[in-house]
Design an enzyme around this catalytic site. Sequence first.
Site, PDB file in Angstrom:
ATOM      1  N   LYS A 113       0.943  -0.983   0.137  1.00  0.00           N
ATOM      2  CA  LYS A 113       0.218   0.128   0.083  1.00  0.00           C
ATOM      3  C   LYS A 113       0.927   1.281   0.159  1.00  0.00           C
ATOM      4  O   LYS A 113       0.596   2.213  -0.757  1.00  0.00           O
ATOM      5  CB  LYS A 113      -0.696   0.019   1.350  1.00  0.00           C
ATOM      6  N   ARG A 118      -9.348   0.814   9.395  1.00  0.00           N
ATOM      7  CA  ARG A 118      -8.797  -0.561   9.743  1.00  0.00           C
ATOM      8  C   ARG A 118      -9.942  -1.320  10.359  1.00  0.00           C
ATOM      9  O   ARG A 118      -9.737  -2.540  10.722  1.00  0.00           O
ATOM     10  CB  ARG A 118      -7.761  -0.531  10.490  1.00  0.00           C
ATOM     11  N   ARG A 165      12.007  -5.235   4.505  1.00  0.00           N
ATOM     12  CA  ARG A 165      11.713  -3.930   4.328  1.00  0.00           C
ATOM     13  C   ARG A 165      12.554  -2.877   4.985  1.00  0.00           C
ATOM     14  O   ARG A 165      13.128  -3.253   6.081  1.00  0.00           O
ATOM     15  CB  ARG A 165      10.300  -3.778   4.871  1.00  0.00           C
ATOM     16  N   ARG A 173      11.583  -1.142  10.524  1.00  0.00           N
ATOM     17  CA  ARG A 173      10.747  -0.837  11.484  1.00  0.00           C
ATOM     18  C   ARG A 173      10.606  -1.677  12.609  1.00  0.00           C
ATOM     19  O   ARG A 173      10.761  -3.028  12.449  1.00  0.00           O
ATOM     20  CB  ARG A 173       9.367  -0.848  10.836  1.00  0.00           C
ATOM     21  N   ARG A 182      -0.049  -8.776  13.522  1.00  0.00           N
ATOM     22  CA  ARG A 182      -0.516  -7.936  12.937  1.00  0.00           C
ATOM     23  C   ARG A 182      -1.344  -8.525  11.594  1.00  0.00           C
ATOM     24  O   ARG A 182      -2.594  -8.068  11.418  1.00  0.00           O
ATOM     25  CB  ARG A 182       0.569  -7.056  11.867  1.00  0.00           C
TER      26      ARG A 182
HETATM   27  P1  AP5 Z   1       4.857  -1.593   1.844  1.00  0.00           P
HETATM   28  O1  AP5 Z   1       4.542  -0.694   0.557  1.00  0.00           O
HETATM   29  O2  AP5 Z   1       5.539  -0.590   2.973  1.00  0.00           O
HETATM   30  O3  AP5 Z   1       3.516  -2.222   2.398  1.00  0.00           O
HETATM   31  P2  AP5 Z   1       2.302  -1.629   3.147  1.00  0.00           P
HETATM   32  O4  AP5 Z   1       0.969  -2.382   2.665  1.00  0.00           O
HETATM   33  O5  AP5 Z   1       2.430  -0.148   3.183  1.00  0.00           O
HETATM   34  O6  AP5 Z   1       2.657  -2.366   4.695  1.00  0.00           O
HETATM   35  P3  AP5 Z   1       2.650  -1.820   6.141  1.00  0.00           P
HETATM   36  O7  AP5 Z   1       3.365  -2.713   7.016  1.00  0.00           O
HETATM   37  O8  AP5 Z   1       3.136  -0.320   5.987  1.00  0.00           O
HETATM   38  O9  AP5 Z   1       1.290  -1.925   6.339  1.00  0.00           O
HETATM   39  P4  AP5 Z   1       0.674  -1.909   8.021  1.00  0.00           P
HETATM   40  O10 AP5 Z   1      -0.751  -1.573   7.387  1.00  0.00           O
HETATM   41  O11 AP5 Z   1       1.008  -3.125   8.638  1.00  0.00           O
HETATM   42  O12 AP5 Z   1       1.420  -0.685   8.703  1.00  0.00           O
HETATM   43  P5  AP5 Z   1       0.991   0.549   9.292  1.00  0.00           P
HETATM   44  O13 AP5 Z   1       2.333   1.456   9.068  1.00  0.00           O
HETATM   45  O14 AP5 Z   1      -0.121   1.307   8.364  1.00  0.00           O
HETATM   46  O15 AP5 Z   1       5.676  -2.871   1.178  1.00  0.00           O
HETATM   47  C1  AP5 Z   1       6.210  -3.565   1.923  1.00  0.00           C
HETATM   48  C2  AP5 Z   1       7.548  -4.063   1.683  1.00  0.00           C
HETATM   49  O16 AP5 Z   1       7.188  -5.027   0.274  1.00  0.00           O
HETATM   50  C3  AP5 Z   1       8.583  -3.104   1.217  1.00  0.00           C
HETATM   51  O17 AP5 Z   1       9.991  -3.205   1.490  1.00  0.00           O
HETATM   52  C4  AP5 Z   1       8.228  -2.988  -0.328  1.00  0.00           C
HETATM   53  O18 AP5 Z   1       9.537  -2.280  -0.964  1.00  0.00           O
HETATM   54  C5  AP5 Z   1       8.004  -4.182  -0.766  1.00  0.00           C
HETATM   55  N1  AP5 Z   1       7.053  -4.168  -1.843  1.00  0.00           N
HETATM   56  C6  AP5 Z   1       5.961  -3.516  -2.227  1.00  0.00           C
HETATM   57  N2  AP5 Z   1       5.534  -3.941  -3.480  1.00  0.00           N
HETATM   58  C7  AP5 Z   1       6.153  -4.913  -3.700  1.00  0.00           C
HETATM   59  C8  AP5 Z   1       6.220  -5.973  -4.839  1.00  0.00           C
HETATM   60  N3  AP5 Z   1       5.112  -5.828  -6.004  1.00  0.00           N
HETATM   61  N4  AP5 Z   1       6.797  -6.697  -5.239  1.00  0.00           N
HETATM   62  C9  AP5 Z   1       8.031  -7.127  -4.057  1.00  0.00           C
HETATM   63  N5  AP5 Z   1       8.120  -6.298  -3.111  1.00  0.00           N
HETATM   64  C10 AP5 Z   1       7.421  -5.082  -2.847  1.00  0.00           C
HETATM   65  O19 AP5 Z   1       0.465   0.540  10.589  1.00  0.00           O
HETATM   66  C11 AP5 Z   1       1.619  -0.042  11.515  1.00  0.00           C
HETATM   67  C12 AP5 Z   1       0.975   0.028  12.877  1.00  0.00           C
HETATM   68  O20 AP5 Z   1       0.306   1.244  13.164  1.00  0.00           O
HETATM   69  C13 AP5 Z   1      -0.295  -0.858  13.148  1.00  0.00           C
HETATM   70  O21 AP5 Z   1       0.217  -2.234  13.381  1.00  0.00           O
HETATM   71  C14 AP5 Z   1      -0.907  -0.364  14.128  1.00  0.00           C
HETATM   72  O22 AP5 Z   1      -0.606  -0.604  15.360  1.00  0.00           O
HETATM   73  C15 AP5 Z   1      -0.946   1.078  13.932  1.00  0.00           C
HETATM   74  N6  AP5 Z   1      -1.962   1.705  12.985  1.00  0.00           N
HETATM   75  C16 AP5 Z   1      -1.828   2.304  11.840  1.00  0.00           C
HETATM   76  N7  AP5 Z   1      -3.123   2.355  11.203  1.00  0.00           N
HETATM   77  C17 AP5 Z   1      -3.945   2.300  12.417  1.00  0.00           C
HETATM   78  C18 AP5 Z   1      -5.469   2.599  12.256  1.00  0.00           C
HETATM   79  N8  AP5 Z   1      -6.153   3.023  11.255  1.00  0.00           N
HETATM   80  N9  AP5 Z   1      -5.948   2.055  13.199  1.00  0.00           N
HETATM   81  C19 AP5 Z   1      -5.481   1.543  14.587  1.00  0.00           C
HETATM   82  N10 AP5 Z   1      -4.068   1.383  14.390  1.00  0.00           N
HETATM   83  C20 AP5 Z   1      -3.273   1.810  13.294  1.00  0.00           C
END
Ligand code: AP5
Length: 328
Positions: free
Chosen positions: A13, A88, A127, A162, A173
């Site tokens: 994403k 979420r 990552r 991270r 997660r």
């Molecule tokens: P990346 O693009 O970073 O993936 P992502 O989907 O953004 O993954 P996240 O881990 O950031 O999502 P998340 O939802 O768990 O974390 P968030 O920060 O929102 O890609 C991942 C890797 O794959 C990278 O290295 C990239 O280079 C690689 N890649 C991408 N595309 C590729 C492809 N096509 N082929 C190969 N490799 C590829 O949340 C973190 C924490 O914050 C949560 O656990 C929670 O505690 C809190 N939080 C966040 N939002 C909320 C909310 N709305 N409500 C409550 N808690 C929340």
Amino acid sequence: MRIVLLGAPGSGKGTQAQRLVARFGIPQVSTGDLLRSAVQRGTEYGLKAKAAMDSGQLVADEIVLGIIRERLAQPDAAAGFVLDGFPRNTAQADALDAMLATIGKPLERVVLFEVDYVEIARRLSGRRSCPKCGTIYNVHDAATPGITNCTRCTDHPALVQRPDDNEATVTRRLAVYDEQTRPLIGYYKGRGILRGIDAQGPVDEVTDRLLGALVSPPAQPLAAALARAKAEASARPKANPRAKAKAKAKAATRPKAKSKPKSKPKAKAKVKVKAKAKAKAKVKSKARAKPGVNARSRAKPKPKAKSKAKAKAKAKAKARRPAPRRHR
Ligand code: AP5
């Protein structure tokens, strides 16, 4: 353009959101990034959110909604935004709907990133991101194998991993995603704005699929069709009550077509009954006029008179008969 990118952790994403920002000039609003920034700055929100984030749980809705409300109110979000990692759960989705309804700018598209969990584990373990510009890399990526420093920033800062990208937290997660976030697929499908894409394969190919999903016409499931019908009905001009009253008054003054007034069936029956009663009364009054005679006596001779006539006839017959002979 108001978009939500929906998908499991590590589905790509953030990577694709950065591409949409570069292409359309609308901001990426990532609750994960906003929360990490709050943690780093040691704000009240950040202190409250840290424990949940470290354990892979969701941060409390009131904190996330407070952060989102502030962010979407900023001028750069007026022309649109890419929501990454929000909403979420259904409570957050409802709150977002309500927030956008107040400004009359509903969501236009939700894109679901589909990636299998083995691939997700591989991606998250590799990552790395730039602490300065936020660019996301992967040590397993063929284009940047074993990368350690940002290639975008001129001073090439060292990339960081991270703290929640460890195996145990990633497992948690993913479980939280299945339990709380996955129901949003049905939620947005029902609104007709969800599109799913295969988010595996080269990053450029995923971008092409994402752009295709953004321009494809909306699906028309029942809920969306109903919403459209409702909007159309309310847009239709309503009948003017004044004009209605005027037409009614005009109709009342118009001379009515001459037609034989039909006698009502009820009235007809009433006339019949009245006539019958009148006839009866006439008979009764006639009978009363001849003393000793009534309607019933005329119809049937009195039993006494009957026996009198019988006796008379018997006497007559007896007189006519010859006297009986006497035997000597
Ligand atoms: P990346 O693009 O970073 O993936 P992502 O989907 O953004 O993954 P996240 O881990 O950031 O999502 P998340 O939802 O768990 O974390 P968030 O920060 O929102 O890609 C991942 C890797 O794959 C990278 O290295 C990239 O280079 C690689 N890649 C991408 N595309 C590729 C492809 N096509 N082929 C190969 N490799 C590829 O949340 C973190 C924490 O914050 C949560 O656990 C929670 O505690 C809190 N939080 C966040 N939002 C909320 C909310 N709305 N409500 C409550 N808690 C929340």
